[in-house]
Scaffold this motif. Structure first.
Motif, PDB file in Angstrom:
ATOM      1  N   ASP A  12       7.272  -7.355 -13.574  1.00 49.89           N
ATOM      2  CA  ASP A  12       5.888  -7.732 -13.284  1.00 49.89           C
ATOM      3  C   ASP A  12       5.879  -9.228 -12.974  1.00 49.89           C
ATOM      4  O   ASP A  12       6.267 -10.035 -13.820  1.00 49.89           O
ATOM      5  CB  ASP A  12       5.027  -7.424 -14.514  1.00 49.89           C
ATOM      6  N   ALA A  16      -2.236  -8.809  -8.369  1.00 52.86           N
ATOM      7  CA  ALA A  16      -2.338  -8.464  -6.944  1.00 52.86           C
ATOM      8  C   ALA A  16      -3.103  -9.533  -6.170  1.00 52.86           C
ATOM      9  O   ALA A  16      -2.754  -9.867  -5.041  1.00 52.86           O
ATOM     10  CB  ALA A  16      -2.996  -7.099  -6.794  1.00 52.86           C
ATOM     11  N   ARG A  39       1.993 -10.833   1.947  1.00 56.26           N
ATOM     12  CA  ARG A  39       1.130  -9.706   2.267  1.00 56.26           C
ATOM     13  C   ARG A  39       0.688  -9.860   3.728  1.00 56.26           C
ATOM     14  O   ARG A  39       0.149 -10.898   4.123  1.00 56.26           O
ATOM     15  CB  ARG A  39      -0.116  -9.673   1.367  1.00 56.26           C
ATOM     16  N   ARG A  43       0.107  -4.728   3.486  1.00 63.72           N
ATOM     17  CA  ARG A  43       1.341  -4.345   2.785  1.00 63.72           C
ATOM     18  C   ARG A  43       2.025  -5.566   2.181  1.00 63.72           C
ATOM     19  O   ARG A  43       1.904  -6.670   2.701  1.00 63.72           O
ATOM     20  CB  ARG A  43       2.325  -3.675   3.758  1.00 63.72           C
ATOM     21  N   LEU A  44       2.773  -5.310   1.121  1.00 69.20           N
ATOM     22  CA  LEU A  44       3.550  -6.372   0.494  1.00 69.20           C
ATOM     23  C   LEU A  44       5.002  -6.296   0.935  1.00 69.20           C
ATOM     24  O   LEU A  44       5.547  -5.202   1.142  1.00 69.20           O
ATOM     25  CB  LEU A  44       3.496  -6.244  -1.036  1.00 69.20           C
ATOM     26  N   GLU A 120       2.620  -2.520  -5.672  1.00 64.69           N
ATOM     27  CA  GLU A 120       1.376  -2.980  -6.259  1.00 64.69           C
ATOM     28  C   GLU A 120       0.800  -1.806  -7.042  1.00 64.69           C
ATOM     29  O   GLU A 120       0.559  -0.743  -6.472  1.00 64.69           O
ATOM     30  CB  GLU A 120       0.439  -3.406  -5.137  1.00 64.69           C
ATOM     31  N   GLU A 121       0.651  -1.991  -8.350  1.00 66.79           N
ATOM     32  CA  GLU A 121       0.158  -0.908  -9.207  1.00 66.79           C
ATOM     33  C   GLU A 121      -0.812  -1.488 -10.228  1.00 66.79           C
ATOM     34  O   GLU A 121      -0.481  -2.480 -10.887  1.00 66.79           O
ATOM     35  CB  GLU A 121       1.305  -0.245  -9.974  1.00 66.79           C
ATOM     36  N   GLY A 123      -3.341  -3.260 -10.157  1.00 63.75           N
ATOM     37  CA  GLY A 123      -3.690  -4.669 -10.027  1.00 63.75           C
ATOM     38  C   GLY A 123      -2.568  -5.651 -10.284  1.00 63.75           C
ATOM     39  O   GLY A 123      -2.801  -6.862 -10.348  1.00 63.75           O
ATOM     40  N   ARG A 124      -1.351  -5.153 -10.421  1.00 61.27           N
ATOM     41  CA  ARG A 124      -0.198  -6.026 -10.659  1.00 61.27           C
ATOM     42  C   ARG A 124       0.837  -5.835  -9.552  1.00 61.27           C
ATOM     43  O   ARG A 124       0.913  -4.772  -8.916  1.00 61.27           O
ATOM     44  CB  ARG A 124       0.467  -5.702 -12.006  1.00 61.27           C
ATOM     45  N   ILE A 125       1.658  -6.858  -9.339  1.00 53.81           N
ATOM     46  CA  ILE A 125       2.756  -6.791  -8.375  1.00 53.81           C
ATOM     47  C   ILE A 125       4.059  -6.743  -9.151  1.00 53.81           C
ATOM     48  O   ILE A 125       4.278  -7.572 -10.050  1.00 53.81           O
ATOM     49  CB  ILE A 125       2.742  -8.005  -7.422  1.00 53.81           C
ATOM     50  N   ARG A 126       4.894  -5.766  -8.792  1.00 53.11           N
ATOM     51  CA  ARG A 126       6.190  -5.629  -9.457  1.00 53.11           C
ATOM     52  C   ARG A 126       7.301  -5.652  -8.406  1.00 53.11           C
ATOM     53  O   ARG A 126       7.219  -4.947  -7.391  1.00 53.11           O
ATOM     54  CB  ARG A 126       6.236  -4.339 -10.273  1.00 53.11           C
TER      55      ARG A 126
END
Ligand code: FES
Length: 129
Positions: A12, A16, A39, A43-44, A120-121, A123-126
């Motif tokens: 993590d 986002a 982004r 897309r990231l 992105e899940e 509200g977080r970026i992993r």
């Protein structure tokens, strides 16, 4: 001889909202890997912050659209324009450019950035490293 392998794991790295459209965030993971997250088009994309030229911090350079030259039927230049459908990042050391959607330099075959899976899940970026 001892060989060490590490199992890839999702880390993590940010909220986002920390990476807006046409934006970027550079993060250090485990003190060993620096990753640029971009982004574009919703897309990231995640790339190692290490230029294929001489190892410069490519992900920390200026973000621009690709510059294209318009030609007439006789191949004479009609000038340059920015292609807003692309997003490049320019390495601050010597100017290598990379398309943030492919990680490739548009004019130097084989010059590309190392990619990392990014999601992105909730509200977080992993990023998986
Ligand atoms: S190290 Fe990036 S352009 Fe040279």
């Amino acid at each position: 001889m001892t060989t060490t392998t590490s199992t890839p794991r999702a880390v993590d790295v940010a909220a986002a909202g920390d990476v807006p459209e046409r934006g970027r965030l550079v993060v250090e993971i485990d003190g060993t890997t620096t990753v640029g997250i971009f982004r574009f088009g919703g897309r990231l994309y995640a790339w190692e912050n290490r230029c294929a030229h001489q190892g410069g911090p490519a992900c920390q350079g200026r973000i621009i659209s690709r510059v294209r030259e318009r030609l007439d039927e006789g191949k004479r230049s009609l000038g340059l324009r920015f292609d807003e459908d692309t997003m490049h990042v320019v390495c601050p050391w010597h100017g290598y450019e990379y398309d943030v959607t492919t990680g490739r330099h548009p004019g130097v075959p084989g010059a590309s950035l190392r990619s990392f899976p990014v999601v992105e899940e909730e509200g977080r970026i992993r990023v998986t490293v």
